[in-house]
Design an enzyme around this catalytic site. Structure first.
Site, short mmCIF file in Angstrom:
data_model
loop_
_atom_site.label_atom_id
_atom_site.label_comp_id
_atom_site.label_asym_id
_atom_site.label_seq_id
_atom_site.Cartn_x
_atom_site.Cartn_y
_atom_site.Cartn_z
N VAL A 262 0.84 -1.21 0.00
CA VAL A 262 0.00 0.00 0.00
C VAL A 262 0.87 1.25 0.00
O VAL A 262 0.66 2.18 -0.79
CB VAL A 262 -0.92 0.00 1.25
CG1 VAL A 262 -1.63 1.33 1.41
CG2 VAL A 262 -1.92 -1.14 1.16
N LYS B 16 15.16 -3.40 2.57
CA LYS B 16 14.13 -3.00 1.60
C LYS B 16 14.43 -1.61 1.02
O LYS B 16 14.35 -1.38 -0.18
CB LYS B 16 12.76 -3.00 2.28
CG LYS B 16 11.61 -2.81 1.33
CD LYS B 16 10.30 -2.63 2.04
CE LYS B 16 9.61 -3.93 2.39
NZ LYS B 16 8.32 -3.72 3.07
N THR C 153 -5.64 -0.41 6.31
CA THR C 153 -7.03 -0.79 6.60
C THR C 153 -7.17 -0.98 8.10
O THR C 153 -6.57 -1.89 8.67
CB THR C 153 -7.36 -2.09 5.85
OG1 THR C 153 -7.22 -1.81 4.45
CG2 THR C 153 -8.77 -2.55 6.14
N GLU D 204 -4.37 -5.68 -6.20
CA GLU D 204 -3.04 -6.11 -6.60
C GLU D 204 -3.08 -6.46 -8.09
O GLU D 204 -4.06 -7.03 -8.57
CB GLU D 204 -2.60 -7.33 -5.78
CG GLU D 204 -2.35 -6.95 -4.35
CD GLU D 204 -1.76 -8.09 -3.53
OE1 GLU D 204 -1.22 -9.04 -4.10
OE2 GLU D 204 -1.85 -7.99 -2.30
N LYS E 10 -14.36 1.17 3.99
CA LYS E 10 -13.34 0.24 3.49
C LYS E 10 -13.74 -1.22 3.76
O LYS E 10 -13.72 -2.08 2.87
CB LYS E 10 -12.01 0.56 4.17
CG LYS E 10 -10.94 -0.48 3.98
CD LYS E 10 -10.44 -0.50 2.56
CE LYS E 10 -9.59 -1.72 2.32
NZ LYS E 10 -8.88 -1.70 1.07
N PHE F 194 -17.30 -8.93 -10.36
CA PHE F 194 -17.15 -9.77 -9.16
C PHE F 194 -18.19 -10.86 -9.08
O PHE F 194 -18.63 -11.25 -7.99
CB PHE F 194 -17.08 -8.91 -7.89
CG PHE F 194 -15.68 -8.44 -7.65
CD1 PHE F 194 -15.10 -7.51 -8.48
CD2 PHE F 194 -14.91 -8.99 -6.63
CE1 PHE F 194 -13.78 -7.12 -8.32
CE2 PHE F 194 -13.59 -8.60 -6.46
CZ PHE F 194 -13.03 -7.67 -7.30
N LEU F 195 -18.60 -11.35 -10.23
CA LEU F 195 -19.51 -12.51 -10.27
C LEU F 195 -18.84 -13.65 -11.01
O LEU F 195 -19.50 -14.44 -11.66
CB LEU F 195 -20.83 -12.12 -10.97
CG LEU F 195 -21.79 -11.26 -10.15
CD1 LEU F 195 -23.04 -10.91 -10.97
CD2 LEU F 195 -22.22 -11.97 -8.86
N CYS G 228 -6.39 -9.26 1.54
CA CYS G 228 -7.42 -8.30 1.97
C CYS G 228 -8.75 -8.95 2.35
O CYS G 228 -9.19 -8.84 3.49
CB CYS G 228 -7.65 -7.28 0.87
SG CYS G 228 -6.13 -6.45 0.40
N LYS H 74 -8.78 -11.36 5.49
CA LYS H 74 -8.44 -10.63 6.72
C LYS H 74 -9.53 -9.60 7.06
O LYS H 74 -9.93 -9.46 8.21
CB LYS H 74 -7.09 -9.94 6.47
CG LYS H 74 -6.77 -8.74 7.29
CD LYS H 74 -5.36 -8.25 7.02
CE LYS H 74 -5.24 -7.16 5.98
NZ LYS H 74 -5.80 -5.86 6.33
C1 UGA Z 1 -9.25 -6.26 -3.02
C2 UGA Z 1 -10.24 -5.23 -3.55
O1 UGA Z 1 -10.71 -5.60 -4.85
C3 UGA Z 1 -9.59 -3.85 -3.61
O2 UGA Z 1 -10.56 -2.88 -4.01
C4 UGA Z 1 -9.05 -3.49 -2.21
O3 UGA Z 1 -8.40 -2.24 -2.21
C5 UGA Z 1 -8.06 -4.56 -1.78
O4 UGA Z 1 -8.73 -5.83 -1.75
C6 UGA Z 1 -7.56 -4.17 -0.40
O5 UGA Z 1 -8.36 -4.17 0.54
O6 UGA Z 1 -6.42 -3.72 -0.30
P1 UGA Z 1 -7.25 -7.70 -4.12
O7 UGA Z 1 -7.31 -8.52 -2.87
O8 UGA Z 1 -5.95 -7.23 -4.65
O9 UGA Z 1 -8.18 -6.38 -3.97
O10 UGA Z 1 -7.87 -8.60 -5.29
P2 UGA Z 1 -9.27 -8.83 -6.02
O11 UGA Z 1 -9.08 -8.60 -7.46
O12 UGA Z 1 -10.36 -8.09 -5.37
O13 UGA Z 1 -9.46 -10.40 -5.77
C7 UGA Z 1 -9.61 -10.95 -4.47
C8 UGA Z 1 -9.94 -12.43 -4.55
O14 UGA Z 1 -11.25 -12.63 -5.07
C9 UGA Z 1 -9.01 -13.22 -5.48
O15 UGA Z 1 -8.70 -14.46 -4.88
C10 UGA Z 1 -9.81 -13.40 -6.74
O16 UGA Z 1 -9.44 -14.52 -7.47
C11 UGA Z 1 -11.21 -13.53 -6.16
N1 UGA Z 1 -12.28 -13.17 -7.12
C12 UGA Z 1 -12.43 -11.90 -7.55
C13 UGA Z 1 -13.16 -14.15 -7.56
O17 UGA Z 1 -13.05 -15.35 -7.19
N2 UGA Z 1 -14.17 -13.79 -8.42
C14 UGA Z 1 -14.33 -12.53 -8.86
O18 UGA Z 1 -15.29 -12.27 -9.63
C15 UGA Z 1 -13.44 -11.55 -8.40
#
Ligand code: UGA
Length: 442
Positions: free
Chosen positions: A11, A35, A122, A155, A207, A252-253, A263, A266
């Site tokens: 972050v 680092k 967070t 990420e 958040k 996200f479906l 994220c 946790k």
């Molecule tokens: C997530 C949020 O999307 C960010 O907006 C937020 O800032 C971040 O957490 C955080 O709190 O810092 P991230 O964990 O990097 O981001 O990844 P995502 O793309 O959201 O995916 C999270 C998990 O959900 C992954 O394992 C992904 O494979 C899964 N996922 C996502 C699904 O299984 N299906 C989906 O349709 C979308």
């Protein structure tokens, strides 16, 4: 604006670099001198597409630098962002705020003139007040304000998310601090990004509520995928059919092996703890956590089923280990639970991941790590796709078939089409989508 970013992890580093790209003077601080030394040499401690170039560009322009000296960085800053980690506490799942509070104490000792202290990590609702109390023990109230400004970076797409966000959320009710935050985010106001000013508590909760809602959406479609498998429906059509309703939305479906990462797992746990502590327990969030935890090892059952129920001594090829593509992050990746269960059942695991192997080697034992997508397939009894890296979307399927002992593929990210895979001669299983032969069997 002069900005100090405390914590140069995911972050902090991405946010600090992007603030320097906005034109601000940014100094990123970290206690870990190795680092900082790496960053000074232009070596990124994490894999994030585009970050290395953006860091190099801003370092060259003199707007971005790195240090282990927190005091010096804070002394001259207009705004100090806290971007340290808030891992899940072992045992109760609450966010561990040790690093946040330690940073607050050090900042308090270094503040020199009015400074806005911003929590970007967070943190549970109420933490901003705690940070303010800690700083208030050393500084007078005219010296500082504490503001909440959560990040919404994904990420693998973090730079795009920072530079072109859907919204920016700022929690402060103090006009002086609001002016500083407006100046910091001016480049985004200029491109019409909605900037929501609200109370610190609302901002902190936004958040968690945002992440929990997205985790719920994923969990819902995963449950629908399970139902689709039982009734012969196609979850992609169901997702599209409901997602076209603007009230639901299409994102996200996508069904899969369960959400992972640093994220969602946790933050859902921490939100549940907060809700229970305040006597308003969120049963939805509790169910999402339980369903997702149970789902990950269950994905191994698909593989076991495809191999006739007994995988003792069978060689299984795994493609993809990270919790999602375009990252090297293995935290709470479904691959960890799936591989553990396959190994418990006696399988011999050979795996490939484009970026995750280094971290994965620390977390997995008795796995043979390979250098490309084809090596693990040699004489394997099945190939399992766990992460949807682009390079797995266009595998040479004839080559895959010729390398495998038998053409069995379990695709936990639905990156191939069931009809095409069967037409190619594969025994193919994915998530929530029947193959033509399963449909004809009824
Ligand atoms: C997530 C949020 O999307 C960010 O907006 C937020 O800032 C971040 O957490 C955080 O709190 O810092 P991230 O964990 O990097 O981001 O990844 P995502 O793309 O959201 O995916 C999270 C998990 O959900 C992954 O394992 C992904 O494979 C899964 N996922 C996502 C699904 O299984 N299906 C989906 O349709 C979308």
């Amino acid at each position: 604006m002069r900005i100090a970013m405390i914590g140069s992890g995911y972050v902090g580093l991405v946010s600090g670099t992007c603030f320097s790209e906005f034109g601000h003077d940014v100094i990123c601080v970290d206690k870990d001198d190795s680092k900082i030394a790496l960053l000074e040499d232009g070596v990124m401690p994490i894999y994030e597409p585009g970050l290395d170039n953006l860091v190099a560009k801003n370092v060259k322009a003199g707007r971005l630098s790195f240090t282990t000296n927190l005091k010096e960085a804070v002394k001259t800053a207009d705004a100090v962002f806290i971007g340290v980690g808030t891992p899940s506490r072992r045992g109760d799942g609450k966010a561990d705020l040790t690093y946040v509070y330690a940073a607050a104490e050090e900042i308090a000792e270094a503040i020199d003139g009015y400074t806005v202290v911003v929590t970007k990590s967070t943190v549970p609702v109420g933490t901003g007040q705690q940070v303010s109390d800690i700083i208030g023990k050393i500084c007078t109230s005219d010296d500082f304000d504490v503001v909440s400004n959560p990040e919404f970076l994904r990420e693998g797409a973090a730079i795009e998310d920072f530079m072109r966000p859907d919204r920016v959320v700022v929690g402060t009710e103090c006009p002086r601090a609001q002016k500083v935050m407006e100046a910091i985010y001016r480049p985004l106001s200029l491109i019409q990004t909605p900037i929501l000013f609200t109370s610190r508590e609302s901002s902190e909760l936004i958040k968690y509520a945002g992440n929990a809602f997205l985790a719920t959406k994923i969990t819902f479609i995963n449950e629908m995928a399970d139902l689709c498998e039982k009734v012969g429906a196609d979850v992609h059509d169901v997702a599209r059919g409901i997602g076209l309703d603007g009230r639901i939305g299409r994102k996200f479906l996508h069904p899969g092996p369960g959400f992972g990462g640093s994220c969602f797992p946790k933050d859902t746990r921490a939100l549940y703890q907060t809700s229970a502590e305040h006597d308003a327990p969120s049963r939805i969030v509790e169910a999402v956590i339980d369903i997702n935890e149970a789902r990950k090892p269950k994905m191994a059952d698909k593989v076991i089923q495809m191999l006739g129920g007994d995988i003792k001594g069978r060689k299984i090829a795994i493609l993809g280990l990270t919790f999602k593509p375009n990252t090297d992050d293995m935290r709470e990746s479904p691959s960890l639970d799936i591989i553990a269960k396959l190994q418990e059942s006696g399988a011999d695991i050979h795996a490939y991941d484009p970026e995750g192997a280094k971290e994965a080697k620390e977390l997995l034992s008795d796995v043979t790590f390979c250098e490309n997508a084809y090596t693990p397939l040699e004489n394997a009894d099945a190939v399992v796709i766990i992460t949807e890296w682009n390079e797995f979307r266009a595998l040479d399927l004839d080559r895959v078939k010729s390398l495998l002992n038998q053409p069995v593929m379990v695709d936990l990210r639905n990156i191939y089409e069931p009809e095409e895979m069967e037409a190619q001669g594969f025994q193919y299983m994915c998530v929530g989508r029947p193959t033509p032969s399963q449909i004809s069997k009824g």
